[in-house]
Design a protein around this motif. Structure first.
Motif, PDB file in Angstrom:
ATOM      1  N   MET A   1     -46.806  13.486  31.315  1.00  0.00           N
ATOM      2  CA  MET A   1     -45.441  13.678  30.846  1.00  0.00           C
ATOM      3  C   MET A   1     -45.087  12.674  29.762  1.00  0.00           C
ATOM      4  O   MET A   1     -44.386  12.988  28.801  1.00  0.00           O
ATOM      5  N   ASN A   2     -45.606  11.440  29.885  1.00  0.00           N
ATOM      6  CA  ASN A   2     -45.333  10.427  28.873  1.00  0.00           C
ATOM      7  C   ASN A   2     -45.911  10.834  27.521  1.00  0.00           C
ATOM      8  O   ASN A   2     -45.291  10.629  26.475  1.00  0.00           O
ATOM      9  N   ALA A   3     -47.106  11.436  27.542  1.00  0.00           N
ATOM     10  CA  ALA A   3     -47.726  11.897  26.295  1.00  0.00           C
ATOM     11  C   ALA A   3     -46.906  13.014  25.654  1.00  0.00           C
ATOM     12  O   ALA A   3     -46.759  13.062  24.423  1.00  0.00           O
ATOM     13  N   TYR A   4     -46.354  13.900  26.472  1.00  0.00           N
ATOM     14  CA  TYR A   4     -45.520  14.980  25.952  1.00  0.00           C
ATOM     15  C   TYR A   4     -44.288  14.408  25.255  1.00  0.00           C
ATOM     16  O   TYR A   4     -43.891  14.861  24.170  1.00  0.00           O
ATOM     17  N   LEU A   5     -43.646  13.428  25.886  1.00  0.00           N
ATOM     18  CA  LEU A   5     -42.439  12.837  25.323  1.00  0.00           C
ATOM     19  C   LEU A   5     -42.737  12.040  24.062  1.00  0.00           C
ATOM     20  O   LEU A   5     -41.934  12.022  23.126  1.00  0.00           O
ATOM     21  N   ILE A   6     -43.887  11.377  24.032  1.00  0.00           N
ATOM     22  CA  ILE A   6     -44.280  10.632  22.831  1.00  0.00           C
ATOM     23  C   ILE A   6     -44.465  11.586  21.653  1.00  0.00           C
ATOM     24  O   ILE A   6     -44.019  11.320  20.532  1.00  0.00           O
ATOM     25  N   ALA A   7     -45.104  12.730  21.912  1.00  0.00           N
ATOM     26  CA  ALA A   7     -45.297  13.726  20.856  1.00  0.00           C
ATOM     27  C   ALA A   7     -43.962  14.286  20.386  1.00  0.00           C
ATOM     28  O   ALA A   7     -43.732  14.447  19.174  1.00  0.00           O
ATOM     29  N   LEU A   8     -43.058  14.559  21.330  1.00  0.00           N
ATOM     30  CA  LEU A   8     -41.735  15.075  20.973  1.00  0.00           C
ATOM     31  C   LEU A   8     -40.980  14.066  20.109  1.00  0.00           C
ATOM     32  O   LEU A   8     -40.401  14.425  19.076  1.00  0.00           O
ATOM     33  N   LYS A   9     -41.001  12.803  20.524  1.00  0.00           N
ATOM     34  CA  LYS A   9     -40.298  11.755  19.773  1.00  0.00           C
ATOM     35  C   LYS A   9     -40.897  11.585  18.380  1.00  0.00           C
ATOM     36  O   LYS A   9     -40.168  11.426  17.392  1.00  0.00           O
ATOM     37  N   ALA A  10     -42.221  11.618  18.287  1.00  0.00           N
ATOM     38  CA  ALA A  10     -42.883  11.419  17.001  1.00  0.00           C
ATOM     39  C   ALA A  10     -42.575  12.555  16.029  1.00  0.00           C
ATOM     40  O   ALA A  10     -42.280  12.317  14.847  1.00  0.00           O
ATOM     41  N   ILE A  11     -42.615  13.793  16.515  1.00  0.00           N
ATOM     42  CA  ILE A  11     -42.384  14.945  15.634  1.00  0.00           C
ATOM     43  C   ILE A  11     -40.927  15.001  15.194  1.00  0.00           C
ATOM     44  O   ILE A  11     -40.621  15.232  14.010  1.00  0.00           O
ATOM     45  N   ILE A  12     -40.000  14.775  16.122  1.00  0.00           N
ATOM     46  CA  ILE A  12     -38.578  14.769  15.752  1.00  0.00           C
ATOM     47  C   ILE A  12     -38.288  13.612  14.801  1.00  0.00           C
ATOM     48  O   ILE A  12     -37.543  13.767  13.820  1.00  0.00           O
ATOM     49  N   GLY A  13     -38.887  12.442  15.065  1.00  0.00           N
ATOM     50  CA  GLY A  13     -38.685  11.306  14.182  1.00  0.00           C
ATOM     51  C   GLY A  13     -39.210  11.563  12.780  1.00  0.00           C
ATOM     52  O   GLY A  13     -38.574  11.184  11.788  1.00  0.00           O
ATOM     53  N   ARG A  14     -40.352  12.220  12.691  1.00  0.00           N
ATOM     54  CA  ARG A  14     -40.921  12.542  11.371  1.00  0.00           C
ATOM     55  C   ARG A  14     -40.032  13.506  10.616  1.00  0.00           C
ATOM     56  O   ARG A  14     -39.798  13.344   9.409  1.00  0.00           O
ATOM     57  N   GLU A  15     -39.530  14.534  11.303  1.00  0.00           N
ATOM     58  CA  GLU A  15     -38.653  15.485  10.639  1.00  0.00           C
ATOM     59  C   GLU A  15     -37.327  14.836  10.242  1.00  0.00           C
ATOM     60  O   GLU A  15     -36.784  15.134   9.179  1.00  0.00           O
ATOM     61  N   ALA A  16     -36.804  13.943  11.091  1.00  0.00           N
ATOM     62  CA  ALA A  16     -35.563  13.253  10.763  1.00  0.00           C
ATOM     63  C   ALA A  16     -35.747  12.354   9.545  1.00  0.00           C
ATOM     64  O   ALA A  16     -34.888  12.301   8.649  1.00  0.00           O
ATOM     65  N   PHE A  17     -36.878  11.647   9.486  1.00  0.00           N
ATOM     66  CA  PHE A  17     -37.156  10.790   8.333  1.00  0.00           C
ATOM     67  C   PHE A  17     -37.292  11.616   7.062  1.00  0.00           C
ATOM     68  O   PHE A  17     -36.789  11.243   5.997  1.00  0.00           O
ATOM     69  N   ARG A  18     -37.973  12.744   7.160  1.00  0.00           N
ATOM     70  CA  ARG A  18     -38.126  13.624   5.996  1.00  0.00           C
ATOM     71  C   ARG A  18     -36.771  14.150   5.540  1.00  0.00           C
ATOM     72  O   ARG A  18     -36.487  14.230   4.341  1.00  0.00           O
ATOM     73  N   PHE A  19     -35.923  14.486   6.501  1.00  0.00           N
ATOM     74  CA  PHE A  19     -34.603  15.018   6.171  1.00  0.00           C
ATOM     75  C   PHE A  19     -33.736  13.951   5.493  1.00  0.00           C
ATOM     76  O   PHE A  19     -33.060  14.226   4.500  1.00  0.00           O
ATOM     77  N   VAL A  20     -33.752  12.735   6.029  1.00  0.00           N
ATOM     78  CA  VAL A  20     -32.952  11.650   5.461  1.00  0.00           C
ATOM     79  C   VAL A  20     -33.444  11.287   4.064  1.00  0.00           C
ATOM     80  O   VAL A  20     -32.640  10.988   3.169  1.00  0.00           O
ATOM     81  N   SER A  21     -34.745  11.325   3.861  1.00  0.00           N
ATOM     82  CA  SER A  21     -35.298  10.954   2.562  1.00  0.00           C
ATOM     83  C   SER A  21     -35.110  12.041   1.513  1.00  0.00           C
ATOM     84  O   SER A  21     -35.228  11.771   0.312  1.00  0.00           O
ATOM     85  N   GLN A  22     -34.801  13.257   1.954  1.00  0.00           N
ATOM     86  CA  GLN A  22     -34.574  14.362   1.021  1.00  0.00           C
ATOM     87  C   GLN A  22     -33.089  14.706   0.996  1.00  0.00           C
ATOM     88  O   GLN A  22     -32.649  15.715   1.555  1.00  0.00           O
ATOM     89  N   ARG A  23     -32.306  13.850   0.339  1.00  0.00           N
ATOM     90  CA  ARG A  23     -30.855  14.056   0.320  1.00  0.00           C
ATOM     91  C   ARG A  23     -30.468  15.353  -0.387  1.00  0.00           C
ATOM     92  O   ARG A  23     -29.461  15.961  -0.071  1.00  0.00           O
ATOM     93  N   GLY A  24     -31.277  15.743  -1.356  1.00  0.00           N
ATOM     94  CA  GLY A  24     -30.987  16.987  -2.067  1.00  0.00           C
ATOM     95  C   GLY A  24     -31.013  18.188  -1.146  1.00  0.00           C
ATOM     96  O   GLY A  24     -30.237  19.130  -1.316  1.00  0.00           O
ATOM     97  N   ARG A  25     -31.897  18.154  -0.149  1.00  0.00           N
ATOM     98  CA  ARG A  25     -31.978  19.253   0.818  1.00  0.00           C
ATOM     99  C   ARG A  25     -30.696  19.343   1.631  1.00  0.00           C
ATOM    100  O   ARG A  25     -30.186  20.432   1.883  1.00  0.00           O
ATOM    101  N   PHE A  26     -30.148  18.191   2.035  1.00  0.00           N
ATOM    102  CA  PHE A  26     -28.909  18.173   2.815  1.00  0.00           C
ATOM    103  C   PHE A  26     -27.739  18.674   1.980  1.00  0.00           C
ATOM    104  O   PHE A  26     -26.921  19.480   2.437  1.00  0.00           O
ATOM    105  N   ILE A  27     -27.665  18.217   0.729  1.00  0.00           N
ATOM    106  CA  ILE A  27     -26.568  18.629  -0.152  1.00  0.00           C
ATOM    107  C   ILE A  27     -26.650  20.119  -0.443  1.00  0.00           C
ATOM    108  O   ILE A  27     -25.646  20.834  -0.411  1.00  0.00           O
ATOM    109  N   ALA A  28     -27.861  20.603  -0.720  1.00  0.00           N
ATOM    110  CA  ALA A  28     -28.028  22.028  -1.018  1.00  0.00           C
ATOM    111  C   ALA A  28     -27.646  22.892   0.169  1.00  0.00           C
ATOM    112  O   ALA A  28     -27.062  23.973   0.008  1.00  0.00           O
ATOM    113  N   ALA A  29     -27.954  22.417   1.382  1.00  0.00           N
ATOM    114  CA  ALA A  29     -27.623  23.177   2.590  1.00  0.00           C
ATOM    115  C   ALA A  29     -26.114  23.317   2.764  1.00  0.00           C
ATOM    116  O   ALA A  29     -25.648  24.278   3.382  1.00  0.00           O
TER     117      ALA A  29
END
Length: 264
Positions: A1-29
């Motif tokens: 279960m710990n491995a599942y949660l680590i994967a979930l946290k890592a993938i969500i964190g990566r997508e959140a970082f990508r989203f924050v770094s791409q401000r144009g994507r947020f503005i366009a949305a």
């Protein structure tokens, strides 16, 4: 279960970082639905009359009617944007690296789907905050009831993006496929016009809009904003989501989809 949660946290964190770094994507949305709300709705207001239909208890302006549809637009476009990033990740090799994890493939795809849906939900609430400043407000309980509706609709549309990304071989083909999917789904739905209005124009268009899963996701959002439950919309949205999740899992199966194509 710990491995599942680590994967979930890592993938969500990566997508959140990508989203924050791409401000144009947020503005366009946000710019896209705001343009419809401020510019197009002003022109359609005089040309399109609206009757009293559920969940509305009185006559409403066209701007009020299309807000749920514009919320659905944000979910739809972000789901497709997420599928674009999947195609990019596959070309760069990071997607293949992710899928070689010892964790089940369905969990990895679910984590990616949950990450994109969470970002979509955040964008919708920011959009609703702007519409409140514009003068379009809903009861406080509507914003709370909206959350599960957004999650269901977001997962359904994100699953569609996942299924499409498994079929798109090259990044260059993305634009054509997305336009073939996004615009028919959006315009042949109840996002901009009620079903009875479509029936006045064409019974065929009415039937297509009624069958379109995006119409049901919009109606699920529309009723939720008024604190009401639409069971039919939930069933159709959930069923479409399950079908597209199954197609995504099939497409990313090494024996059929990603690995076989990447080896060509």
């Amino acid at each position: 279960m710990n491995a599942y949660l680590i994967a979930l946290k890592a993938i969500i964190g990566r997508e959140a970082f990508r989203f924050v770094s791409q401000r144009g994507r947020f503005i366009a949305a946000l710019v896209r639905p705001l343009l419809w709300l401020v510019v197009f709705a002003a022109g359609f207001r005089a040309a399109l009359g609206l009757s009293i239909t559920p969940p509305y208890a009185t006559y409403i302006t066209y701007e009020v009617y299309i807000v749920p549809g514009l919320c659905g637009m944000i979910l739809l476009f972000n789901g497709m944007q997420s599928s674009l990033s999947l195609v990019y990740d596959r070309e760069m090799g990071s997607m293949r690296l992710l899928l070689t994890s010892p964790l089940p493939r369905w969990w990895l795809l679910f984590c990616r789907l949950l990450a994109s849906t969470s970002i979509s939900v955040l964008q919708v609430y920011v959009f609703l905050a702007i519409t409140a400043l514009y003068g379009i407000r809903f009861a406080w309980y509507g914003y709370i009831a909206l959350l599960p509706a957004l999650l269901v609709a977001g997962v359904m549309l994100g699953a569609l993006g996942l299924a499409l990304s498994s079929a798109i071989k090259q990044l260059e083909n993305f634009a054509g496929v997305m336009n073939f999917v996004i615009f028919p789904m959006f315009f042949l739905s109840t996002a901009l016009y009620p079903l009875w209005k479509m029936a006045e124009s064409s019974e065929l268009l009415h039937d297509i809009c009624a069958f379109n899963p995006f119409s049901h996701s919009v109606e699920l959002i529309r009723f939720a904003l008024y604190g009401q439950f639409n069971g039919i919309a939930l069933i159709w949205t959930g069923l479409a989501g399950l079908i597209w999740v199954a197609l995504a899992l099939w497409g990313y199966d090494p024996a059929r989809g990603l690995v076989r194509r990447s080896g060509k």
